[in-house]
Write a protein that holds these residues in place. Structure first.
Motif, PDB file in Angstrom:
ATOM      1  N   LEU A 106       6.830   3.071  -1.991  1.00  0.00           N
ATOM      2  CA  LEU A 106       5.921   2.252  -2.781  1.00  0.00           C
ATOM      3  C   LEU A 106       5.039   0.765  -1.112  1.00  0.00           C
ATOM      4  O   LEU A 106       5.552   1.676  -0.225  1.00  0.00           O
ATOM      5  N   SER A 107       4.206   0.896  -1.489  1.00  0.00           N
ATOM      6  CA  SER A 107       3.079  -0.133  -0.720  1.00  0.00           C
ATOM      7  C   SER A 107       3.953  -1.627  -0.457  1.00  0.00           C
ATOM      8  O   SER A 107       4.762  -1.636  -1.113  1.00  0.00           O
ATOM      9  N   LYS A 108       3.406  -1.646   1.269  1.00  0.00           N
ATOM     10  CA  LYS A 108       4.149  -2.994   1.625  1.00  0.00           C
ATOM     11  C   LYS A 108       3.599  -4.196   0.670  1.00  0.00           C
ATOM     12  O   LYS A 108       4.103  -4.600   0.052  1.00  0.00           O
ATOM     13  N   LYS A 109       3.067  -4.661   0.254  1.00  0.00           N
ATOM     14  CA  LYS A 109       2.249  -5.870  -0.337  1.00  0.00           C
ATOM     15  C   LYS A 109       2.870  -5.511  -1.991  1.00  0.00           C
ATOM     16  O   LYS A 109       3.232  -6.259  -2.387  1.00  0.00           O
ATOM     17  N   LYS A 110       2.809  -3.632  -2.937  1.00  0.00           N
ATOM     18  CA  LYS A 110       4.342  -4.097  -4.184  1.00  0.00           C
ATOM     19  C   LYS A 110       5.745  -4.648  -3.701  1.00  0.00           C
ATOM     20  O   LYS A 110       6.121  -5.311  -4.136  1.00  0.00           O
ATOM     21  N   ALA A 111       6.141  -3.995  -2.693  1.00  0.00           N
ATOM     22  CA  ALA A 111       7.037  -4.448  -2.196  1.00  0.00           C
ATOM     23  C   ALA A 111       7.491  -6.124  -2.104  1.00  0.00           C
ATOM     24  O   ALA A 111       8.284  -6.653  -2.079  1.00  0.00           O
ATOM     25  N   ALA A 112       6.815  -6.472  -1.372  1.00  0.00           N
ATOM     26  CA  ALA A 112       6.539  -8.112  -1.417  1.00  0.00           C
ATOM     27  C   ALA A 112       6.155  -8.932  -2.397  1.00  0.00           C
ATOM     28  O   ALA A 112       6.983  -9.803  -2.420  1.00  0.00           O
ATOM     29  N   ARG A 113       5.707  -8.394  -3.232  1.00  0.00           N
ATOM     30  CA  ARG A 113       5.531  -8.797  -4.526  1.00  0.00           C
ATOM     31  C   ARG A 113       6.578  -8.632  -5.490  1.00  0.00           C
ATOM     32  O   ARG A 113       6.420  -9.504  -5.937  1.00  0.00           O
ATOM     33  N   LEU A 114       7.175  -7.683  -5.468  1.00  0.00           N
ATOM     34  CA  LEU A 114       8.656  -7.898  -5.747  1.00  0.00           C
ATOM     35  C   LEU A 114       9.617  -8.310  -5.552  1.00  0.00           C
ATOM     36  O   LEU A 114      10.341  -9.611  -6.306  1.00  0.00           O
TER      37      LEU A 114
END
Length: 88
Positions: A67-75
């Motif tokens: 997963l991209s780091k940004k998607k992980a942070a968003r989740l």
């Protein structure tokens, strides 16, 4: 299909990587579903426990570029926001 020895190897590696990442992605989805289930059940303590278990898994998978780091942070942010709303 790949013609050279190098291209055949790259195809083999890509397939192995695809299978591994699919498994890891599935694991992350399962952890997220557990958090969402606890939120929908209205149990704040259970939701927090599930979220605390999911958080390191999401981070670890983001570090591996599944997963991209940004998607992980968003989740994580969205799940945390829903848990906080549950407490209020």
């Amino acid at each position: 299909m790949a013609n050279s020895k190098q291209a055949r190897k790259r195809a083999r590696q890509a397939e192995d990587r695809r299978v591994l990442k699919a498994s890891q992605r599935s694991m992350v989805r399962t952890y997220i579903k557990r958090v969402i289930k606890a939120i929908n059940g209205g149990d704040h303590a259970e939701a927090m426990t599930a979220f605390q278990k999911a958080q390191p898994v999401i981070d670890r998978i983001a570090d591996k570029d599944v997963l991209s780091k940004k998607k992980a942070a968003r989740l994580k942010s969205r799940l945390n926001k829903r848990i906080k709303a549950l407490a209020a």
